[in-house]
Design a protein around this motif. Sequence first.
Motif, PDB file in Angstrom:
ATOM      1  N   ARG A 136       6.541  13.527  21.386  1.00  0.00           N
ATOM      2  CA  ARG A 136       7.400  14.581  21.914  1.00  0.00           C
ATOM      3  C   ARG A 136       8.832  14.113  22.161  1.00  0.00           C
ATOM      4  O   ARG A 136       9.687  14.919  22.547  1.00  0.00           O
ATOM      5  N   ARG A 137       9.118  12.855  21.942  1.00  0.00           N
ATOM      6  CA  ARG A 137      10.424  12.336  22.339  1.00  0.00           C
ATOM      7  C   ARG A 137      11.570  12.885  21.501  1.00  0.00           C
ATOM      8  O   ARG A 137      12.630  13.230  22.044  1.00  0.00           O
ATOM      9  N   ALA A 138      11.404  12.964  20.192  1.00  0.00           N
ATOM     10  CA  ALA A 138      12.488  13.487  19.353  1.00  0.00           C
ATOM     11  C   ALA A 138      12.846  14.903  19.772  1.00  0.00           C
ATOM     12  O   ALA A 138      14.028  15.258  19.897  1.00  0.00           O
ATOM     13  N   ASP A 139      11.826  15.734  20.009  1.00  0.00           N
ATOM     14  CA  ASP A 139      12.089  17.096  20.467  1.00  0.00           C
ATOM     15  C   ASP A 139      12.727  17.106  21.845  1.00  0.00           C
ATOM     16  O   ASP A 139      13.630  17.906  22.126  1.00  0.00           O
ATOM     17  N   GLY A 140      12.254  16.211  22.728  1.00  0.00           N
ATOM     18  CA  GLY A 140      12.814  16.150  24.070  1.00  0.00           C
ATOM     19  C   GLY A 140      14.282  15.762  24.068  1.00  0.00           C
ATOM     20  O   GLY A 140      15.110  16.387  24.747  1.00  0.00           O
ATOM     21  N   TYR A 141      14.639  14.736  23.294  1.00  0.00           N
ATOM     22  CA  TYR A 141      16.037  14.343  23.204  1.00  0.00           C
ATOM     23  C   TYR A 141      16.874  15.453  22.564  1.00  0.00           C
ATOM     24  O   TYR A 141      18.040  15.651  22.918  1.00  0.00           O
ATOM     25  N   SER A 142      16.300  16.185  21.628  1.00  0.00           N
ATOM     26  CA  SER A 142      17.010  17.297  20.998  1.00  0.00           C
ATOM     27  C   SER A 142      17.296  18.406  22.003  1.00  0.00           C
ATOM     28  O   SER A 142      18.399  18.960  22.038  1.00  0.00           O
ATOM     29  N   LEU A 143      16.302  18.722  22.830  1.00  0.00           N
ATOM     30  CA  LEU A 143      16.506  19.760  23.844  1.00  0.00           C
ATOM     31  C   LEU A 143      17.595  19.362  24.835  1.00  0.00           C
ATOM     32  O   LEU A 143      18.434  20.184  25.226  1.00  0.00           O
ATOM     33  N   ARG A 275      13.359  19.452  14.156  1.00  0.00           N
ATOM     34  CA  ARG A 275      12.012  19.795  13.691  1.00  0.00           C
ATOM     35  C   ARG A 275      11.873  19.568  12.184  1.00  0.00           C
ATOM     36  O   ARG A 275      10.801  19.231  11.677  1.00  0.00           O
ATOM     37  N   LEU A 276      12.969  19.732  11.460  1.00  0.00           N
ATOM     38  CA  LEU A 276      12.957  19.514  10.013  1.00  0.00           C
ATOM     39  C   LEU A 276      13.063  18.027   9.670  1.00  0.00           C
ATOM     40  O   LEU A 276      12.290  17.510   8.853  1.00  0.00           O
ATOM     41  N   THR A 277      14.002  17.328  10.312  1.00  0.00           N
ATOM     42  CA  THR A 277      14.257  15.939   9.942  1.00  0.00           C
ATOM     43  C   THR A 277      13.155  14.996  10.395  1.00  0.00           C
ATOM     44  O   THR A 277      12.962  13.932   9.799  1.00  0.00           O
ATOM     45  N   ARG A 278      12.412  15.334  11.461  1.00  0.00           N
ATOM     46  CA  ARG A 278      11.371  14.426  11.936  1.00  0.00           C
ATOM     47  C   ARG A 278      10.214  14.307  10.949  1.00  0.00           C
ATOM     48  O   ARG A 278       9.370  13.422  11.094  1.00  0.00           O
ATOM     49  N   LEU A 321      23.888  16.100  14.169  1.00  0.00           N
ATOM     50  CA  LEU A 321      22.589  16.691  14.470  1.00  0.00           C
ATOM     51  C   LEU A 321      21.443  15.866  13.905  1.00  0.00           C
ATOM     52  O   LEU A 321      20.356  15.818  14.476  1.00  0.00           O
ATOM     53  N   MET A 322      21.695  15.200  12.796  1.00  0.00           N
ATOM     54  CA  MET A 322      20.662  14.396  12.157  1.00  0.00           C
ATOM     55  C   MET A 322      20.547  13.015  12.782  1.00  0.00           C
ATOM     56  O   MET A 322      19.444  12.497  12.996  1.00  0.00           O
TER      57      MET A 322
END
Length: 401
Positions: A136-143, A275-278, A321-322
């Motif tokens: 969940r970390r990539a999404d968390g850092y994105s948020l 969500r796409l790049t992960r 963003l990437m």
Amino acid sequence: MLKTRLLPKNLYPSQFWLLSGGMLVSTIGNSMIWPFLTIFLTDKLDLPLSQITLLLTIKSIFTLLSSYIAGPLADQMGRKALMFVSLAGNALAYLLMIPADSYLVFAGLMALGGFFNPLFGIGSNAMIADLLPLERRADGYSLLRMVNNAGIAIGPMVGGFIAASSYSLTFGIGAACLGAFALFILLFIAETLPQNNDPLQEIQHTDKGYGPVFKDRLFMAMCAAITLTYTASIPVFSLLSVYVKENFGIPENQFGVLMATNALMVVFFQFAVTRLTRKHKPFLVMALGSLLYAIGVGSIALGDQIHEFQISIIILTFGELMIAPTSTALTANLSPQEMRGRYMSIFGLTYGIASGLGPMIGGFLNDAISPAAIWYGGMVMALISVGGYLVMRREYRKRIA
């Protein structure tokens, strides 16, 4: 292990959202000031740009010093104290800049701000890694980046209009926002430092200091490439305001729109892009992101209208963003739990080094060659980092195998 790790995967712990709300307030205050700091210093001191950018370099030197010592503190004393001290110290530095009137005083205040500034990022990034499981970390850092950039979208627009009439009021409001978040952390944010079940292992890592981090060749190579990428892009956020005003007569309030473009793109597109790049290999994602940085930064030299600069900002923002959440999540995933603060500390040095080199190189290119040379130089650096990411991609495949 923290209880928050046992929550369902579709939920985030309440402290995550509390932290997000506080970051919005503090970011609004901070971003009311930093886009216009170079203009403020130039007008107040009436010195060449190369001397003004030296102040930014002084700030970055103390940022590097602070980043280096903050990692062990985060691993031993906790995340909360670092975050509080960072916000309170930055608020004080901004307040003291209002009556300052000499180069020497500003040098001291920039050093003070540089020392306190990185502590928050190191503490908060480690705290998020503590709160969220790996997947969940990539999404968390994105948020968090979305929330952070919502503040950046608001701050420069408000700060631009206020700064046009009163820089003192701008600095005062910004400092108040940072101080409010510092108090919020003190009262409502709980410490998340994990308790190591193996005291011997923790002592061994503490004794080794940064040794294991420096021996992680893949991580250190990644940090070097990210430093180069950020060095290419930092002048966009530190020198572009002066560049467009002095060469094309674009005032502060219109420049605020450029910064708002960057921030709003993060707000609306960051989560979808992540969500796409992960789904793809991280170093390939960062290579493509750095290529977009190169195109965006280099194309600034070709523009002379506000909408043309805006197109350049849009291109480089897609690169941001990437790269940003991908590199932060990769750092968290590569780091052992008991050394998370130190990994985040070294990772934080990338931005600190770039913050010193970028304005200094840009100021030199501006004075020695031409204003447009700032952006061509950045383009070259970003392209070099593209090659670095592609080389590291092969090493990463071996490591995960």
